[in-house]
Design a protein around this motif. Sequence first.
Motif, PDB file in Angstrom:
ATOM      1  N   ALA A 107      -0.143   4.246   0.919  1.00 43.83           N
ATOM      2  CA  ALA A 107      -0.577   5.244   1.909  1.00 43.83           C
ATOM      3  C   ALA A 107       0.463   5.397   3.005  1.00 43.83           C
ATOM      4  CB  ALA A 107      -1.920   4.839   2.503  1.00 43.83           C
TER       5      ALA A 107
ATOM      6  N   CYS B  26      -7.680   3.600   3.151  1.00 46.39           N
ATOM      7  CA  CYS B  26      -6.349   4.162   2.847  1.00 46.39           C
ATOM      8  C   CYS B  26      -6.433   5.114   1.655  1.00 46.39           C
ATOM      9  CB  CYS B  26      -5.333   3.052   2.553  1.00 46.39           C
ATOM     10  SG  CYS B  26      -4.500   2.447   4.044  1.00 46.39           S
TER      11      CYS B  26
ATOM     12  N   CYS C 191       0.939   2.882   6.184  1.00 46.55           N
ATOM     13  CA  CYS C 191       0.328   1.577   5.898  1.00 46.55           C
ATOM     14  C   CYS C 191       1.265   0.788   5.007  1.00 46.55           C
ATOM     15  CB  CYS C 191      -1.025   1.731   5.223  1.00 46.55           C
ATOM     16  SG  CYS C 191      -1.800   0.124   4.854  1.00 46.55           S
TER      17      CYS C 191
ATOM     18  N   CYS D 290       0.839  -1.203   0.000  1.00 45.80           N
ATOM     19  CA  CYS D 290       0.000   0.000   0.000  1.00 45.80           C
ATOM     20  C   CYS D 290       0.872   1.249   0.000  1.00 45.80           C
ATOM     21  CB  CYS D 290      -0.914  -0.019   1.212  1.00 45.80           C
ATOM     22  SG  CYS D 290      -2.011   1.405   1.336  1.00 45.80           S
TER      23      CYS D 290
ATOM     24  N   ASP E 128       0.410  -2.541   4.158  1.00 47.63           N
ATOM     25  CA  ASP E 128      -0.341  -3.751   3.820  1.00 47.63           C
ATOM     26  C   ASP E 128      -0.027  -4.238   2.405  1.00 47.63           C
ATOM     27  OD1 ASP E 128      -1.478  -3.474   6.280  1.00 47.63           O
ATOM     28  OD2 ASP E 128      -3.540  -3.658   5.579  1.00 47.63           O
TER      29      ASP E 128
ATOM     30  N   CYS F 179      -4.333  -0.317  -0.297  1.00 46.04           N
ATOM     31  CA  CYS F 179      -4.817  -1.637   0.085  1.00 46.04           C
ATOM     32  C   CYS F 179      -6.336  -1.669   0.172  1.00 46.04           C
ATOM     33  CB  CYS F 179      -4.199  -2.067   1.413  1.00 46.04           C
ATOM     34  SG  CYS F 179      -4.723  -1.091   2.840  1.00 46.04           S
TER      35      CYS F 179
HETATM   36 ZN   LIG Z   1      -3.225   0.708   3.203  1.00 40.41          ZN
END
Ligand SMILES: [Zn+2]
Length: 179
Positions: A140, A163, A143, A138, A145, A159
């Motif tokens: 963001a 986000c 984050c 991801c 993920d 993700c």
């Molecule tokens: Zn994310």
Amino acid sequence: MLFAHDTEVALAAATALVNTAADGEERLPDPAALSTFLDTWEYTGSRTGDEAELAEVHQLRTVLAGVWDTDEDGVVAVVNRLLREGHALPQLVRHDNWGYHVHATEPTASVADRMGVEAAMALADVVRAGALDRLRRCAAHGCDDALVDLTRNASRRFCDSSCANREHVAAYRARRAAG
Ligand SMILES: [Zn+2]
Ligand SMILES: [Zn+2]
């Protein structure tokens, strides 16, 4: 659609499994949580519902998480190991609302073997398509993920929608502040 439907579902399920341990939080803390996860992703076949089964799935999750952080040869090593250790034998089957798709394990195989082989079969498709860049983290802030980008134009960066919304709001505020 980039891949066959069962491949895309398996990739999404593998991503979701990896993200149950994202940002240091355990989202599969007990067999009941695993059971909910398996129901959500419509895994068929036998389950023991015990701690040993959960521990095997945790182990598999660590192996799969590595796929997002390695190169093609690294992914291939994981795929081949999961197929070998899971005694994969691909067969076309049809059940419930699903059209023909591939099962490569018996319904009596362990949950971790079935999840691992299913993920490995899907990842094999990704490798063969030269599409490993579709496995990303991801974008963001804060984050990390895992995500799998199944969009036609390879445009997915976040993700999930929370986000994406957070980043869009931040970008909007930054533009206003700059203007
Ligand atoms: Zn994310
Ligand atoms: Zn099936």
